[in-house]
Design a protein around this motif. Structure first.
Motif, short mmCIF file in Angstrom:
data_model
loop_
_atom_site.label_atom_id
_atom_site.label_comp_id
_atom_site.label_asym_id
_atom_site.label_seq_id
_atom_site.Cartn_x
_atom_site.Cartn_y
_atom_site.Cartn_z
N PHE A 183 1.28 -1.06 0.13
CA PHE A 183 0.03 -0.42 -0.12
C PHE A 183 0.95 1.33 -0.26
CE2 PHE A 183 -2.98 -2.92 2.24
CZ PHE A 183 -3.84 -3.24 2.02
N PRO A 184 1.07 1.95 -1.14
CA PRO A 184 1.78 3.53 -1.26
C PRO A 184 1.55 4.63 -0.17
CG PRO A 184 1.36 2.11 -3.36
CD PRO A 184 0.26 1.35 -2.66
N GLU A 185 -0.25 4.10 -0.24
CA GLU A 185 -0.70 5.43 1.06
C GLU A 185 -1.72 4.20 1.73
OE1 GLU A 185 -3.33 7.78 -0.85
OE2 GLU A 185 -2.09 8.19 -2.47
N THR A 186 -1.64 4.91 3.10
CA THR A 186 -2.84 4.04 4.07
C THR A 186 -3.94 4.05 4.00
OG1 THR A 186 -1.99 5.95 6.12
CG2 THR A 186 -3.36 4.44 6.13
N PHE A 187 -4.16 2.43 3.78
CA PHE A 187 -5.65 1.42 3.78
C PHE A 187 -5.61 1.25 5.27
CE2 PHE A 187 -4.62 1.66 -0.62
CZ PHE A 187 -5.15 0.67 -1.86
N VAL A 188 -6.90 0.95 4.78
CA VAL A 188 -7.55 0.60 6.44
C VAL A 188 -7.94 -0.78 6.16
CG1 VAL A 188 -8.97 0.62 8.31
CG2 VAL A 188 -8.10 3.02 7.03
N SER A 189 -8.20 -1.81 7.83
CA SER A 189 -8.47 -3.72 6.97
C SER A 189 -10.19 -3.34 7.58
CB SER A 189 -8.04 -4.32 7.81
OG SER A 189 -7.46 -4.07 9.38
N SER A 190 -10.54 -4.43 7.49
CA SER A 190 -11.87 -4.24 7.82
C SER A 190 -12.21 -4.97 9.25
CB SER A 190 -13.00 -6.24 6.91
OG SER A 190 -12.12 -6.78 7.01
N ASP A 191 -11.12 -5.11 10.26
CA ASP A 191 -11.18 -4.87 11.26
C ASP A 191 -10.44 -3.07 12.12
OD1 ASP A 191 -8.07 -5.53 10.70
OD2 ASP A 191 -8.54 -7.32 11.74
N LYS A 192 -10.12 -2.39 11.26
CA LYS A 192 -10.17 -1.03 11.19
C LYS A 192 -8.24 -0.93 11.64
CE LYS A 192 -14.51 -0.40 11.11
NZ LYS A 192 -14.94 0.58 9.98
N ILE A 193 -7.79 -2.05 11.34
CA ILE A 193 -6.77 -2.25 11.16
C ILE A 193 -5.96 -1.27 10.27
CG2 ILE A 193 -4.32 -2.96 11.18
CD1 ILE A 193 -5.20 -4.99 12.05
N GLU A 194 -4.99 0.37 10.37
CA GLU A 194 -4.43 0.80 9.00
C GLU A 194 -3.47 0.43 9.33
OE1 GLU A 194 -4.00 4.97 10.43
OE2 GLU A 194 -6.12 5.46 10.51
N SER A 195 -2.98 0.68 7.24
CA SER A 195 -1.42 -0.42 7.10
C SER A 195 -1.06 1.17 6.11
CB SER A 195 -1.75 -1.96 6.72
OG SER A 195 -2.32 -2.77 7.65
N ALA A 196 0.64 0.57 6.23
CA ALA A 196 1.03 0.98 4.53
C ALA A 196 2.37 0.46 4.53
CB ALA A 196 1.77 2.50 4.67
N GLY A 197 2.35 0.70 3.09
CA GLY A 197 4.22 -0.09 3.02
C GLY A 197 3.99 -1.74 2.16
N ASP A 198 4.87 -3.05 2.33
CA ASP A 198 5.12 -3.98 2.47
C ASP A 198 4.00 -4.91 2.78
OD1 ASP A 198 6.48 -3.85 -0.69
OD2 ASP A 198 7.70 -3.95 0.51
N GLN A 199 3.22 -5.99 2.43
CA GLN A 199 2.50 -6.63 3.50
C GLN A 199 2.75 -8.60 2.67
OE1 GLN A 199 0.64 -4.91 6.01
NE2 GLN A 199 1.38 -3.24 5.18
N LYS A 200 2.49 -8.87 3.29
CA LYS A 200 2.14 -10.88 3.19
C LYS A 200 1.30 -11.61 3.88
CE LYS A 200 6.03 -12.82 2.76
NZ LYS A 200 7.13 -14.01 2.13
N ALA A 201 0.00 -12.04 2.69
CA ALA A 201 -0.76 -12.52 3.28
C ALA A 201 -0.36 -14.22 3.55
CB ALA A 201 -1.95 -12.13 3.40
#
Length: 456
Positions: free
Chosen positions: A20-38
Motif C-alpha cells: 500500500f503506497p498510501e494508508t489503507f484500512v482493513s475491515s477490522d479497522k487496522i491502518e496499514s501502509a508499505g509492504d504486506q504479506k498474507a
C-alpha cells in the motif's frame, strides 16, 4: 439501475504479497501502509499476527489511491505466460478458496472497463474501436451477472435442485486441464465463466484481461468509457453475451460450436467483410481446405503495423502470423505432446481427422487415431490445448501428413485466425475503425440484430 460494483479475481496462492503506497484500512479497522504479506495457515488467512476467514483493505483518504499485487500471472497457459507486479484502484479483498488465498479487487464497473480496454488492446487504438470495446466488455460482464442472478432465482424456486451432473462436469474452469476418461470413445468439453463462484469475473483471458492501472491508459480510453457510460448491447430485452476474440480468420464462428449448445441469433457465422458477403460452407472439408490454404479478403486480413499496434500489446506482438499460420510436428513430438496434454498414451499417432467443423472452419470434434487408442475430442479450446504446449492459435486448421503411409513422420497444421472467432474480431474491428466506421456500425457488423441501450 445504478452503476454496479464488481468483484474481480486477480490471483491465488498459498501466500500473497502486496503493498500500500498510501494508508489503507482493513475491515477490522487496522491502518496499514508499505509492504504486506498474507499466508494460508490452519485453513484461514494469517496477516499481521491474526487469523481471518476473509479480510478486505480500502483506501483511507484518496479515491486515486492504489494497491500493488506481486507476482500476478498473465496469459495463463498461453505461449506468452509470465508474472508481473500489477496495481489496482478500489478495495482489496482476500478470501479462502481450495486451501489457498485468493485476491479479489472490488471496483466500480466503469473504472474496471477503463482498465479492460487498455489491457485487451493498446490504449492508443482508434476512438471508435475503443467505444465499441467498452460497450461489448460492459455487456459481456453484465450478461454474466444477469445470468448468475437468474440462476440463483431458478435454484431458489426449485429448492436448490442440482443441475444435471453431465452438464455440470462439462462446464469446468479453464485453469484445470484434467486427463481424459479412458473408458469412453469421445470426450467433449468446453470452458466457460461459470466456474467462478466467489467473484464476478477473473482477470485473465478466460474472462477479460484486467490489469488494473498497470497498463497506461489514455484520454481516448477515458472518453470511450465516459461517452458510452451504461451502454450495453441488447437482443430481445436481454443483455447480449458479447464474446470477442483476437482474429476470426475471415469468418465469424457461432456460439454453440465453442460453448454450450445454445444458439444466439446475434452470434452467427458471417464474413468479416462488407464487400464480399458470400459465405462458403466451411463445414465441408473441401471448402474449409480451400479457404484455409488461401488468404481471402477480410477486415482482419491485414499486416498494417499501425493498426496492429493499436490492438496488440507488447506481449501480443510476439505473435506475428495469425490470419494464416502453420505448425509442424514430428511423429515423436506430436505423440509425446498429446500424451502429456491428455494423460493418455495413444502410441504413435496415425491420423488427426476432423469430424465436425463450425461455420468458420474451426474444428468442433477431432478424432485422434493412434496405434494404441482412438478418441474423439472437442470442443475447440480442448482441441487447441491438446495439440499445443500452450494453445494453438485456433482450431480452424487442416492437416497434412508426410512420411510412411501407415505411420506418418511429420504432421503439418495450417490454420486460420487467433482465438475462438465468436463475436467481435478485435483486429477486424480495428481496421473498421481506421476506415471510418462508427462504433455503432462496428457493433452492428459483429452482432447483427442487436441494439444499443443505456442501462444507467
Amino acid at each position: 439501475m445504478k452503476e454496479p460494483l464488481i468483484t474481480v479475481g486477480i490471483l491465488s496462492g498459498k501466500e500473497i504479497e502486496f503493498s500500500f503506497p498510501e494508508t489503507f484500512v482493513s475491515s477490522d479497522k487496522i491502518e496499514s501502509a508499505g509492504d504486506q504479506k498474507a499466508v494460508y495457515k490452519e485453513g484461514k488467512i494469517y496477516w499481521e499476527g491474526n487469523l481471518y476467514d476473509e479480510i478486505s483493505f480500502s483506501p483511507q483518504l484518496s479515491n486515486s489511491a492504489f494497491f500493488e499485487l506481486k507476482n500476478v500471472t498473465i496469459g495463463i497457459n498461453f505461449h506468452w505466460e509470465r508474472k508481473e507486479p500489477q496495481r489496482f484502484k478500489g478495495t482489496l479483498k482476500l478470501i479462502i478458496e481450495e486451501k489457498k488465498l485468493t485476491a479479489i479487487n472490488i471496483i466500480p464497473i466503469e473504472d474496471y472497463l477503463t482498465s479492460v480496454i487498455s489491457s485487451e488492446m493498446s490504449a492508443t487504438a482508434s476512438l471508435e474501436l475503443l467505444k465499441a470495446h467498452a460497450v461489448i466488455s460492459r455487456s459481456w460482464l453484465l450478461n454474466k451477472i444477469e445470468e448468475r442472478e437468474n440462476e440463483k432465482l431458478r435454484m431458489k424456486n426449485e429448492k436448490l435442485k442440482v443441475r444435471n451432473d453431465k452438464v455440470f462436469q462439462m462446464k469446468t474452469d479453464s485453469a484445470a486441464h484434467s486427463s481424459y476418461p479412458i473408458p469412453h470413445s469421445s470426450f467433449i468439453k468446453w470452458y466457460d465463466h461459470e466456474a467462478h463462484t466467489h467473484f464476478d469475473v477473473c482477470a485473465d483471458d478466460h474472462c477479460q484481461r484486467y490489469q488494473g492501472i498497470t497498463r497506461t491508459s489514455t484520454s481516448e480510453v477515458t472518453e470511450a468509457v465516459f461517452s458510452t457510460r451504461g451502454e450495453v448491447l441488447m437482443f430481445e430485452n436481454h443483455i447480449c453475451d458479447a464474446r470477442f476474440s483476437k482474429c476470426c480468420g475471415g469468418v465469424l464462428e457461432e456460439f454453440q460450436n465453442c460453448w454450450e449448445n445454445v444458439k444466439h441469433p446475434y452470434l452467427v457465422g458471417k464474413r468479416d467483410d462488407t464487400t464480399a458477403n458470400e459465405l462458403p460452407d466451411l463445414t465441408i472439408k473441401s471448402e474449409a481446405d480451400q479457404w484455409i490454404r488461401t488468404s481471402p479478403t477480410a477486415f482482419c486480413n491485414t499486416q498494417d503495423r499501425k493498426i496492429l499496434n493499436q490492438v496488440l500489446n507488447n506481449y501480443d506482438q510476439e505473435t506475428t502470423d495469425f490470419y494464416r499460420w502453420k505448425v509442424t510436428y514430428t511423429q515423436q513430438e506430436l505423440s509425446q505432446l498429446i500424451h502429456n496434454r491428455s494423460g493418455i498414451d495413444f502410441g504413435k499417432i496415425i491420423d488427426l481427422i476432423p469430424i465436425e467443423r463450425g461455420t468458420s472452419g474451426r474444428i468442433v470434434k477431432l478424432k485422434i487415431v493412434g496405434t494404441l487408442r482412438t478418441l474423439i475430442i472437442g470442443k475447440e479450446l480442448e482441441i487447441r490445448r491438446t495439440l499445443s504446449s500452450s494453445h494453438l492459435y485456433s482450431s480452424a486448421f487442416i492437416i497434412d501428413k508426410e512420411g510412411e503411409e501407415e505411420i506418418p513422420s511429420l504432421f503439418i497444421l495450417t490454420g486460420a485466425g487467433w482465438g475462438h472467432g465468436v463475436g467481435l474480431c478485435q483486429i477486424g474491428a480495428a481496421v473498421m475503425g481506421e476506415q471510418g466506421y462508427t462504433y455503432n456500425e462496428i457493433l452492428s457488423h459483429y452482432y447483427p440484430g442487436s441494439t444499443i441501450k443505456k442501462k444507467y
